[in-house]
Design a protein around this motif. Structure first.
Motif, short mmCIF file in Angstrom:
data_model
loop_
_atom_site.label_atom_id
_atom_site.label_comp_id
_atom_site.label_asym_id
_atom_site.label_seq_id
_atom_site.Cartn_x
_atom_site.Cartn_y
_atom_site.Cartn_z
N ASN A 43 -4.05 -12.07 -4.20
CA ASN A 43 -4.87 -12.59 -5.29
C ASN A 43 -4.34 -13.95 -5.73
O ASN A 43 -3.35 -14.06 -6.41
N ALA A 50 0.81 -1.21 0.00
CA ALA A 50 0.00 0.00 0.00
C ALA A 50 0.84 1.26 0.00
O ALA A 50 0.51 2.25 -0.66
N ARG A 97 2.15 1.95 -3.47
CA ARG A 97 1.02 2.36 -4.32
C ARG A 97 0.64 3.80 -4.06
O ARG A 97 0.45 4.59 -4.98
N ASP A 98 0.55 4.17 -2.79
CA ASP A 98 0.14 5.53 -2.44
C ASP A 98 1.14 6.56 -2.94
O ASP A 98 0.75 7.63 -3.43
N GLN A 127 -10.85 -6.31 -7.41
CA GLN A 127 -11.62 -5.11 -7.06
C GLN A 127 -10.70 -3.95 -6.71
O GLN A 127 -10.98 -2.79 -7.05
N ASP A 128 -9.57 -4.25 -6.05
CA ASP A 128 -8.58 -3.20 -5.78
C ASP A 128 -8.12 -2.57 -7.09
O ASP A 128 -8.04 -1.34 -7.21
N ASN A 168 -10.78 -0.39 -8.64
CA ASN A 168 -10.91 0.88 -7.92
C ASN A 168 -9.77 1.84 -8.25
O ASN A 168 -9.98 3.04 -8.43
N ILE A 169 -8.56 1.30 -8.31
CA ILE A 169 -7.40 2.13 -8.64
C ILE A 169 -7.53 2.68 -10.06
O ILE A 169 -7.28 3.87 -10.31
N ALA A 203 -2.80 -7.29 -4.79
CA ALA A 203 -4.03 -6.53 -4.99
C ALA A 203 -5.10 -7.46 -5.54
O ALA A 203 -4.82 -8.32 -6.37
N THR A 204 -6.33 -7.28 -5.07
CA THR A 204 -7.44 -8.06 -5.60
C THR A 204 -7.94 -7.42 -6.89
O THR A 204 -7.59 -6.28 -7.21
#
Length: 307
Positions: free
Chosen positions: A130, A64, A67-68, A97-98, A101-102, A94-95
């Protein structure tokens, strides 16, 4: 120097005048870990921005915090400059869905170019979020389902270290292109012939995407050797020998690194390559010099917005 070699060199140098104004470049950066590294990053972006790159990309890793940092850098460049940005996105840690969203967040913030990668697995953390992990071709398809992103992917002239064979690696690249990728950026290399052979194999396999060479100007041979060991890149003996005895001579290393990269670019441009992707390592000096040689120079009538 033989007369034949001198004629070849003169031909290549004359060719540089012919391609002035016909070359496109892109630059890769990584998100800074410290305040000092952040200062260096922005200085490099400011220095290279007037060269009007096709895009600049920011790398991305698992976790995270990484990524941020990537998101923050990309959004700041997108918002505060006129540069076109490309965000790296990996499947690891990351899934689905992650990732969706990204991707949506990037699109909403005007970032519409993604460098889609599977990402490197961490041998110390075999249980990724994942399971089973997505492959880059699946990530390309997922991104295209979110929005009409421009998508670049990775290519490996000397074969991905985890590939079963060169042919399997080539077929994997074709899957990524068939899924919607429009550009393949290669891992860095030092054997120009390996890139040219790879480009020919891509054409024979009907891979309908631009193959862009990744250029890494060398300033520290030990660092490059370490990177190469992780990515299956050959470091020729002549390159290692060239940097011998220069550990404490940064000026000579920079001059040598620029010269080697320039020679590669000269030959590639003579072979019809018109796009080059530079791994800047967040430093601008050598990349700027090489672009200047290519005729990619600041225009008086255009300027990037200040950062």
């Amino acid at each position: 120097m033989s007369s034949v070699h001198a004629q070849q060199l003169e031909s290549i140098n004359r060719h540089l005048l012919d391609i002035k104004g016909k070359i496109d470049v892109s630059f890769e950066f990584f998100p800074p870990n410290t305040e000092q590294m952040e200062t260096t990053l922005w200085q490099s972006v400011e220095r290279l921005a007037p060269l009007d790159p096709k895009f600049i990309s920011v790398t991305y890793g698992a976790g995270a915090s990484t990524r941020d940092r990537t998101h923050d850098v990309i959004k700041k460049i997108q918002q505060q400059t006129s540069l076109s940005t490309a965000a790296h996105l990996t499947c690891i840690d990351a899934t689905e869905q992650d990732l969706i969203n990204i991707a949506k967040d990037y699109w909403e913030h005007g970032v519409k170019h993604i460098v889609a990668l599977r990402g490197d697995t961490d041998p110390n953390q075999p249980q990724q979020l994942n399971q089973p992990p997505l492959y880059a071709s699946e990530l390309v398809s997922l991104l295209k389902s979110v929005a009409d992103f421009e998508i670049s992917v990775a290519a490996y002239p000397e074969v991905h270290p985890e590939a079963r064979s060169a042919q399997a690696d080539l077929l994997n690249l074709k899957r990524k292109v068939d899924a919607g990728a429009t550009r393949a950026i290669t891992q860095f290399f030092f054997d120009v012939d390996s890139f040219l052979r790879f480009r020919d194999r891509c054409a024979a396999a009907n891979i309908d995407a631009e193959i862009v060479p990744g250029i890494l100007p060398v300033t520290n041979i030990n660092t490059v050797t370490r990177f190469a060991g992780l990515t299956n890149v050959s470091v020729p003996a002549w390159l290692t020998d060239s940097f011998e005895g220069l550990d404490n001579d940064a000026t000579s290393r920079n001059l040598l690194g620029a010269n080697i990269a320039m020679d590669m670019v000269k030959v590639l441009s003579k072979e019809g390559v018109s796009d080059f992707h530079f791994y800047t390592l967040n430093r601008s000096e050598l990349t700027y010099a090489i672009c200047h040689l290519l005729g990619k120079r600041p225009q008086q009538t255009t300027a990037s917005s200040p950062i």
